[in-house]
Design an enzyme around this catalytic site. Structure first.
Site, PDB file in Angstrom:
ATOM      1  N   HIS A  14     -26.448 -11.484   1.926  1.00  0.00           N
ATOM      2  CA  HIS A  14     -25.546 -11.882   0.844  1.00  0.00           C
ATOM      3  C   HIS A  14     -26.310 -12.828  -0.071  1.00  0.00           C
ATOM      4  O   HIS A  14     -27.258 -13.504   0.349  1.00  0.00           O
ATOM      5  CB  HIS A  14     -24.313 -12.582   1.410  1.00  0.00           C
ATOM      6  N   CYS A  59     -17.822 -15.802   1.839  1.00  0.00           N
ATOM      7  CA  CYS A  59     -17.162 -15.219   3.000  1.00  0.00           C
ATOM      8  C   CYS A  59     -17.358 -16.146   4.210  1.00  0.00           C
ATOM      9  O   CYS A  59     -18.044 -17.167   4.120  1.00  0.00           O
ATOM     10  CB  CYS A  59     -17.744 -13.835   3.299  1.00  0.00           C
ATOM     11  N   GLU A  94     -25.744 -15.749  -1.213  1.00  0.00           N
ATOM     12  CA  GLU A  94     -25.822 -17.134  -0.749  1.00  0.00           C
ATOM     13  C   GLU A  94     -26.897 -17.305   0.318  1.00  0.00           C
ATOM     14  O   GLU A  94     -27.680 -18.251   0.289  1.00  0.00           O
ATOM     15  CB  GLU A  94     -24.486 -17.602  -0.150  1.00  0.00           C
ATOM     16  N   CYS A 126     -21.108 -16.663   5.194  1.00  0.00           N
ATOM     17  CA  CYS A 126     -21.821 -17.545   4.267  1.00  0.00           C
ATOM     18  C   CYS A 126     -21.315 -18.979   4.367  1.00  0.00           C
ATOM     19  O   CYS A 126     -22.111 -19.914   4.323  1.00  0.00           O
ATOM     20  CB  CYS A 126     -21.708 -17.005   2.844  1.00  0.00           C
TER      21      CYS A 126
END
Length: 160
Positions: free
Chosen positions: A56, A86, A58, A89
């Site tokens: 992801h 999410c 992040e 993360c």
């Protein structure tokens, strides 16, 4: 602060566009030194291309920041991301001890900061960053909507 937040969120939106151009869900992130305003690292969503479910935006940006600083603790840094983080993360943000998280669009289905499990509000969360949502939210949400509209437009009626 708001001017800085918008400036860095625009950079995160550029990362999101790079993800979209690569066929990834358009989420982008930027890690900034809160004291100096220096960009430490950037990241674009990349799970498909990297064959990595943890890639992801992040996570990519935090990995790069940790490498750049030679430390897995990212205290004193702000993470800008175009979509509410999410649960995965948010957990990584807490473990890295990011000082502040700023996101663009809220994510009622998959977000975990003000939606869903609200990771930073849990008693088991050992590090709770400052948070701010809604920075350039319209632009961030439209980037996602445009991406998914385009994807739906290229599918056959069977969904393939």
């Amino acid at each position: 602060m708001a001017d800085h937040d918008e400036r860095f969120m625009r950079m995160a939106l550029d990362e999101a566009q790079a993800a979209a151009d690569a066929g990834e869900v358009p989420v982008g992130a930027v890690v900034v030194d809160s004291a100096t305003g220096e960009v430490v690292a950037t990241g674009a969503n990349g799970p498909v291309g990297a064959h990595d479910p943890t890639a992801h935006a992040e996570i990519v940006a935090m990995r790069r920041a940790a490498q750049a600083l030679g430390n897995y603790r990212l205290t004193g840094l702000t993470l800008y991301v175009t979509l509410e983080p999410c649960a995965m993360c948010a957990g990584a943000i807490s473990h890295a001890r990011i000082g502040r998280v700023v996101w663009g669009a809220d994510d009622p289905k998959g977000g975990a900061v003000i939606h869903g499990p609200r990771v930073f509000d849990q008693p088991t969360c050992h590090w709770k960053p400052l948070t701010a949502g809604g920075v350039l939210a319209t632009e961030a949400a439209e980037t996602l909507r445009a991406f998914f509209r385009a994807r739906r437009g290229t599918r056959t009626p069977s969904g393939r």
